[in-house]
Design a protein around this motif. Sequence first.
Motif, short mmCIF file in Angstrom:
data_model
loop_
_atom_site.label_atom_id
_atom_site.label_comp_id
_atom_site.label_asym_id
_atom_site.label_seq_id
_atom_site.Cartn_x
_atom_site.Cartn_y
_atom_site.Cartn_z
N CYS A 154 62.32 -12.00 35.31
CA CYS A 154 61.65 -13.04 36.10
C CYS A 154 61.87 -12.89 37.60
N GLY A 155 62.73 -11.95 38.00
CA GLY A 155 62.89 -11.68 39.43
C GLY A 155 63.83 -12.62 40.16
N ARG A 156 64.49 -13.49 39.43
CA ARG A 156 65.39 -14.42 40.09
C ARG A 156 66.69 -13.72 40.50
N ASP A 157 67.16 -14.07 41.69
CA ASP A 157 68.43 -13.52 42.16
C ASP A 157 69.58 -14.38 41.66
N GLY A 158 70.62 -13.71 41.26
CA GLY A 158 71.82 -14.43 40.87
C GLY A 158 73.04 -13.75 41.46
N THR A 159 74.12 -14.51 41.60
CA THR A 159 75.34 -13.93 42.14
C THR A 159 76.53 -14.27 41.25
N VAL A 160 77.51 -13.41 41.31
CA VAL A 160 78.77 -13.65 40.64
C VAL A 160 79.87 -13.46 41.69
N THR A 161 80.74 -14.45 41.80
CA THR A 161 81.86 -14.37 42.73
C THR A 161 83.15 -14.58 41.95
N MET A 162 84.11 -13.73 42.21
CA MET A 162 85.41 -13.86 41.56
C MET A 162 86.31 -14.75 42.43
N ILE A 163 87.07 -15.61 41.79
CA ILE A 163 87.99 -16.50 42.51
C ILE A 163 89.41 -16.16 42.07
N PRO A 164 90.12 -15.39 42.89
CA PRO A 164 91.47 -14.96 42.48
C PRO A 164 92.49 -16.08 42.59
N HIS A 193 80.66 -10.88 44.59
CA HIS A 193 81.10 -9.63 43.97
C HIS A 193 79.96 -8.95 43.23
N LEU A 194 78.90 -9.69 43.04
CA LEU A 194 77.72 -9.09 42.40
C LEU A 194 76.48 -9.88 42.80
N ILE A 195 75.46 -9.16 43.22
CA ILE A 195 74.16 -9.79 43.42
C ILE A 195 73.19 -9.00 42.57
N GLN A 196 72.49 -9.68 41.71
CA GLN A 196 71.57 -8.95 40.83
C GLN A 196 70.30 -9.75 40.63
N LYS A 197 69.20 -9.02 40.60
CA LYS A 197 67.91 -9.65 40.38
C LYS A 197 67.55 -9.48 38.91
N CYS A 198 67.11 -10.57 38.29
CA CYS A 198 66.71 -10.49 36.89
C CYS A 198 65.47 -9.60 36.78
N LYS A 199 65.54 -8.60 35.88
CA LYS A 199 64.43 -7.67 35.72
C LYS A 199 63.19 -8.37 35.18
N THR A 216 84.66 -6.06 40.61
CA THR A 216 86.01 -5.71 41.02
C THR A 216 86.30 -6.54 42.27
N LEU A 217 87.51 -7.07 42.36
CA LEU A 217 87.85 -7.92 43.52
C LEU A 217 87.64 -7.19 44.85
N ASN A 218 87.95 -5.92 44.86
CA ASN A 218 87.84 -5.10 46.06
C ASN A 218 86.41 -4.85 46.51
N ASP A 219 85.49 -5.08 45.63
CA ASP A 219 84.13 -4.64 45.81
C ASP A 219 83.22 -5.84 46.08
N THR A 220 82.92 -6.13 47.34
CA THR A 220 82.08 -7.29 47.64
C THR A 220 80.77 -6.85 48.28
N VAL A 221 79.78 -7.68 48.14
CA VAL A 221 78.48 -7.44 48.77
C VAL A 221 78.10 -8.68 49.58
N PRO A 222 77.51 -8.48 50.76
CA PRO A 222 77.12 -9.64 51.56
C PRO A 222 75.97 -10.40 50.91
N LEU A 223 76.02 -11.71 51.02
CA LEU A 223 74.94 -12.54 50.47
C LEU A 223 73.66 -12.33 51.26
N LEU A 224 72.54 -12.40 50.55
CA LEU A 224 71.25 -12.19 51.21
C LEU A 224 70.94 -13.33 52.17
#
Length: 134
Positions: free
Chosen positions: A74-84, A66-72, A51-59
Amino acid sequence: MVNHMLMITADFENIASLQPQGGCDDPDFSYFFKIKCGRCGEVSEKETCVTLNDTVPLLQGKGTAHLIQKCKFCGRDGTVTMIPGKGKPLTQELSEGAKYAPLMLFDFRGYEPEGFVFSGAWTAESVYMLGECQ
Ligand SMILES: [Zn+2]
């Protein structure tokens, strides 16, 4: 950096345009999708939601995603950022031409989108009843 534009199309009948309730950049509109790890190819079991309103600070470093998630797997971190600011409503003209409307631009790092799921509140404008259609 890989940007993915979410494109939509629909078969319109008596509808002038289609977009999320508050427009393509509706700050409260949630986009749901599954993500695929760019390293091991593991696809997330559940849909994830941004959600655009919902951001998380980068590690690392500055800024937010808008999303930081670790792959269950292999453990790799990935991010998703929305560009309005890139989306347009799907209009009847586009629909009739079997064309797609760009909805939202996403910057995927470490992940790839694996199918969007449509839910949430959409606004459809009727050709014949502009402004009166829910
Ligand atoms: Zn992985």
